[in-house]
Design a protein around this motif. Structure first.
Motif, PDB file in Angstrom:
ATOM      1  N   GLY A 101      28.716  75.588  57.770  1.00 22.98           N
ATOM      2  CA  GLY A 101      29.561  74.617  57.095  1.00 22.98           C
ATOM      3  C   GLY A 101      31.030  74.959  57.248  1.00 22.98           C
ATOM      4  O   GLY A 101      31.400  76.085  57.593  1.00 22.98           O
ATOM      5  N   SER A 102      31.871  73.983  56.972  1.00 24.78           N
ATOM      6  CA  SER A 102      33.312  74.176  57.112  1.00 24.78           C
ATOM      7  C   SER A 102      33.974  74.326  55.754  1.00 24.78           C
ATOM      8  O   SER A 102      33.376  74.050  54.706  1.00 24.78           O
ATOM      9  N   GLY A 103      35.229  74.760  55.774  1.00 26.62           N
ATOM     10  CA  GLY A 103      36.001  74.832  54.546  1.00 26.62           C
ATOM     11  C   GLY A 103      36.191  73.470  53.924  1.00 26.62           C
ATOM     12  O   GLY A 103      36.266  73.341  52.694  1.00 26.62           O
ATOM     13  N   VAL A 104      36.269  72.445  54.765  1.00 21.70           N
ATOM     14  CA  VAL A 104      36.406  71.074  54.253  1.00 21.70           C
ATOM     15  C   VAL A 104      35.139  70.675  53.499  1.00 21.70           C
ATOM     16  O   VAL A 104      35.203  70.056  52.432  1.00 21.70           O
ATOM     17  N   ASP A 105      33.978  71.044  54.048  1.00 21.34           N
ATOM     18  CA  ASP A 105      32.714  70.767  53.358  1.00 21.34           C
ATOM     19  C   ASP A 105      32.693  71.435  51.989  1.00 21.34           C
ATOM     20  O   ASP A 105      32.314  70.823  50.981  1.00 21.34           O
ATOM     21  N   ALA A 106      33.088  72.703  51.965  1.00 18.07           N
ATOM     22  CA  ALA A 106      33.070  73.452  50.711  1.00 18.07           C
ATOM     23  C   ALA A 106      34.008  72.831  49.686  1.00 18.07           C
ATOM     24  O   ALA A 106      33.664  72.702  48.506  1.00 18.07           O
ATOM     25  N   GLN A 107      35.196  72.422  50.129  1.00 17.90           N
ATOM     26  CA  GLN A 107      36.152  71.822  49.198  1.00 17.90           C
ATOM     27  C   GLN A 107      35.646  70.499  48.658  1.00 17.90           C
ATOM     28  O   GLN A 107      35.866  70.173  47.476  1.00 17.90           O
ATOM     29  N   ARG A 108      34.955  69.723  49.500  1.00 17.91           N
ATOM     30  CA  ARG A 108      34.403  68.447  49.023  1.00 17.91           C
ATOM     31  C   ARG A 108      33.370  68.693  47.928  1.00 17.91           C
ATOM     32  O   ARG A 108      33.352  67.994  46.908  1.00 17.91           O
ATOM     33  N   LEU A 109      32.519  69.714  48.117  1.00 11.11           N
ATOM     34  CA  LEU A 109      31.511  70.018  47.110  1.00 11.11           C
ATOM     35  C   LEU A 109      32.143  70.558  45.834  1.00 11.11           C
ATOM     36  O   LEU A 109      31.745  70.187  44.725  1.00 11.11           O
ATOM     37  N   PHE A 110      33.138  71.442  45.978  1.00  7.82           N
ATOM     38  CA  PHE A 110      33.818  71.968  44.794  1.00  7.82           C
ATOM     39  C   PHE A 110      34.511  70.848  44.025  1.00  7.82           C
ATOM     40  O   PHE A 110      34.492  70.819  42.794  1.00  7.82           O
ATOM     41  N   GLY A 111      35.121  69.916  44.764  1.00  4.27           N
ATOM     42  CA  GLY A 111      35.799  68.795  44.114  1.00  4.27           C
ATOM     43  C   GLY A 111      34.843  67.942  43.318  1.00  4.27           C
ATOM     44  O   GLY A 111      35.131  67.550  42.177  1.00  4.27           O
ATOM     45  N   ALA A 112      33.676  67.657  43.888  1.00  6.00           N
ATOM     46  CA  ALA A 112      32.679  66.852  43.185  1.00  6.00           C
ATOM     47  C   ALA A 112      32.160  67.589  41.956  1.00  6.00           C
ATOM     48  O   ALA A 112      31.933  66.987  40.897  1.00  6.00           O
ATOM     49  N   SER A 113      31.990  68.893  42.087  1.00  3.77           N
ATOM     50  CA  SER A 113      31.494  69.685  40.959  1.00  3.77           C
ATOM     51  C   SER A 113      32.479  69.657  39.801  1.00  3.77           C
ATOM     52  O   SER A 113      32.097  69.464  38.639  1.00  3.77           O
ATOM     53  N   LEU A 114      33.753  69.847  40.097  1.00  3.29           N
ATOM     54  CA  LEU A 114      34.769  69.864  39.047  1.00  3.29           C
ATOM     55  C   LEU A 114      34.990  68.479  38.452  1.00  3.29           C
ATOM     56  O   LEU A 114      35.396  68.354  37.294  1.00  3.29           O
ATOM     57  N   ALA A 115      34.728  67.435  39.241  1.00  2.49           N
ATOM     58  CA  ALA A 115      34.881  66.067  38.747  1.00  2.49           C
ATOM     59  C   ALA A 115      33.729  65.648  37.842  1.00  2.49           C
ATOM     60  O   ALA A 115      33.844  64.672  37.098  1.00  2.49           O
ATOM     61  N   THR A 116      32.607  66.368  37.908  1.00  2.00           N
ATOM     62  CA  THR A 116      31.475  66.080  37.020  1.00  2.00           C
ATOM     63  C   THR A 116      31.803  66.619  35.631  1.00  2.00           C
ATOM     64  O   THR A 116      32.141  67.791  35.492  1.00  2.00           O
ATOM     65  N   PRO A 117      31.745  65.787  34.589  1.00  5.20           N
ATOM     66  CA  PRO A 117      32.113  66.249  33.250  1.00  5.20           C
ATOM     67  C   PRO A 117      31.345  67.508  32.852  1.00  5.20           C
ATOM     68  O   PRO A 117      30.135  67.602  33.084  1.00  5.20           O
ATOM     69  N   PRO A 118      32.033  68.495  32.261  1.00  2.55           N
ATOM     70  CA  PRO A 118      31.356  69.732  31.858  1.00  2.55           C
ATOM     71  C   PRO A 118      30.127  69.504  30.978  1.00  2.55           C
ATOM     72  O   PRO A 118      29.120  70.201  31.124  1.00  2.55           O
ATOM     73  N   ALA A 119      30.203  68.520  30.088  1.00  2.00           N
ATOM     74  CA  ALA A 119      29.056  68.247  29.215  1.00  2.00           C
ATOM     75  C   ALA A 119      27.844  67.794  30.022  1.00  2.00           C
ATOM     76  O   ALA A 119      26.695  68.114  29.668  1.00  2.00           O
ATOM     77  N   VAL A 120      28.084  67.059  31.107  1.00  2.89           N
ATOM     78  CA  VAL A 120      26.985  66.610  31.961  1.00  2.89           C
ATOM     79  C   VAL A 120      26.415  67.793  32.733  1.00  2.89           C
ATOM     80  O   VAL A 120      25.190  67.954  32.846  1.00  2.89           O
ATOM     81  N   ARG A 121      27.296  68.623  33.268  1.00  5.14           N
ATOM     82  CA  ARG A 121      26.836  69.813  34.002  1.00  5.14           C
ATOM     83  C   ARG A 121      25.868  70.626  33.150  1.00  5.14           C
ATOM     84  O   ARG A 121      24.861  71.130  33.640  1.00  5.14           O
ATOM     85  N   LYS A 122      26.196  70.747  31.866  1.00  4.99           N
ATOM     86  CA  LYS A 122      25.378  71.540  30.958  1.00  4.99           C
ATOM     87  C   LYS A 122      24.103  70.813  30.566  1.00  4.99           C
ATOM     88  O   LYS A 122      23.011  71.403  30.533  1.00  4.99           O
ATOM     89  N   ALA A 123      24.218  69.513  30.308  1.00  4.23           N
ATOM     90  CA  ALA A 123      23.085  68.742  29.793  1.00  4.23           C
ATOM     91  C   ALA A 123      21.918  68.693  30.777  1.00  4.23           C
ATOM     92  O   ALA A 123      20.759  68.602  30.365  1.00  4.23           O
ATOM     93  N   LEU A 124      22.209  68.760  32.078  1.00  2.00           N
ATOM     94  CA  LEU A 124      21.144  68.656  33.070  1.00  2.00           C
ATOM     95  C   LEU A 124      20.158  69.821  32.999  1.00  2.00           C
ATOM     96  O   LEU A 124      19.028  69.707  33.484  1.00  2.00           O
ATOM     97  N   PHE A 125      20.573  70.917  32.369  1.00  5.81           N
ATOM     98  CA  PHE A 125      19.686  72.072  32.272  1.00  5.81           C
ATOM     99  C   PHE A 125      18.938  72.112  30.942  1.00  5.81           C
ATOM    100  O   PHE A 125      18.127  73.002  30.718  1.00  5.81           O
ATOM    101  N   TYR A 126      19.214  71.145  30.067  1.00  6.50           N
ATOM    102  CA  TYR A 126      18.557  71.121  28.767  1.00  6.50           C
ATOM    103  C   TYR A 126      17.293  70.276  28.808  1.00  6.50           C
ATOM    104  O   TYR A 126      17.103  69.366  28.004  1.00  6.50           O
ATOM    105  N   ARG A 127      16.449  70.554  29.747  1.00 10.67           N
ATOM    106  CA  ARG A 127      15.162  69.871  29.758  1.00 10.67           C
ATOM    107  C   ARG A 127      14.129  70.724  30.472  1.00 10.67           C
ATOM    108  O   ARG A 127      14.457  71.622  31.246  1.00 10.67           O
ATOM    109  N   SER A 128      12.862  70.437  30.192  1.00  6.90           N
ATOM    110  CA  SER A 128      11.749  71.141  30.808  1.00  6.90           C
ATOM    111  C   SER A 128      10.729  70.108  31.261  1.00  6.90           C
ATOM    112  O   SER A 128      10.225  69.335  30.446  1.00  6.90           O
TER     113      SER A 128
END
Length: 272
Positions: A174-201
């Protein structure tokens, strides 16, 4: 290329992008945790040369709606995929491709709605289950190390936590551009959503055992985010499986070796 919007059962707007020949087999691409429909990079464009690619923004991600709750309910995730298929008029022959958390989402759909509209399933660096002590739901060391920092509302802490992923998602190819695109999407996802996705079984093992359509498992043997044991669990549980384990590869196979990813997915779809 066209942008569409489907309304899920609970009223959440699910945004997706469609591209490729209208007569091509529908290939629904479902991204992972804290990503968006742009994560696929050029692999989606390559696949759209012969398939009708429908790339989805999961609820809480990208341009889709972000409800305050409901991320722990498999029925919501299942309804999101059903809504996209209905909006695109897909009643049969679809291929569902899930990366990382996307594999759980497509499994939720299959458990709730069956495979009547689906001809095949692809799990890439993925899992079908989630939860503590649930089989086939191991969490990789990179993700464990990044928690709980990736849930932080503090920008500095969150950036540092996501930075700890390094090349886990892109691998050596992968390229640095690929990594930055993924990091950007991750940071743009609301923190509460990032956390909520792991609150299930959820244990979709019985769905896997009963699945009567072909399944392709693609997984890197050095995946530090979703361990290869999860891919092997799917391959050992579903009855009609072809597995391709990439020696030494990491998590984002479509970025690490775009040509191989497109070739293997296309060959699977062509054989349906």
């Amino acid at each position: 290329m066209a942008i569409g919007e489907a309304i899920s059962a609970d009223g959440t707007a699910i945004v997706y992008r469609s591209a490729g020949p209208a007569a091509g087999r529908p290939l629904v691409m479902v991204h992972g945790w804290a990503a968006d429909l742009r994560c696929w990079g050029g692999a989606a464009d390559d696949l759209a040369e012969r398939h009708r690619v429908i790339a989805v923004d999961l609820r809480g991600h990208g341009y889709s709606g972000a409800p305050a709750s409901g991320y722990d309910d498999p029925k919501n995730w299942a309804a999101d995929i059903a809504a996209v298929l209905a909006a695109e008029g897909v009643e049969s022959g679809a291929v569902l491709l899930g990366w990382s958390y996307g594999g759980i989402v497509i499994s939720d759909y299959l458990a709730a709605h069956g495979a009547g509209a689906v001809a095949g399933v692809v799990y890439s660096g993925s899992m079908a289950n989630i939860g503590r002590d649930v089989p086939g739901a191991e969490t990789g060391p990179t993700l464990l190390t990044a928690m709980p920092g990736v849930f932080e509302e503090s920008a500095g802490r969150a950036v540092r936590a996501f930075g700890g992923f390094g090349d886990a998602n892109t691998g050596s190819g992968g390229s640095g551009v690929d990594a930055q695109r993924l990091f950007g999407a991750s940071l743009a996802t609301p923190p509460a959503v990032r956390k909520a996705l792991f609150y299930r079984s959820v244990d979709n093992t019985e769905m896997l055992r009963a699945l009567d359509i072909p399944v392709l498992v693609l997984h890197g043997t050095a995946d530090p985010v979703v361990p290869v044991a999860n891919g092997r669990y799917i391959a050992q549980t579903a009855p009609n499986v072809r597995a391709s384990f990439w020696e030494g590869a990491k998590h984002g196979l479509f970025l690490e070796d775009r040509d191989r990813f497109v070739t293997e997915v296309s060959a699977f779809v062509a054989g349906l």
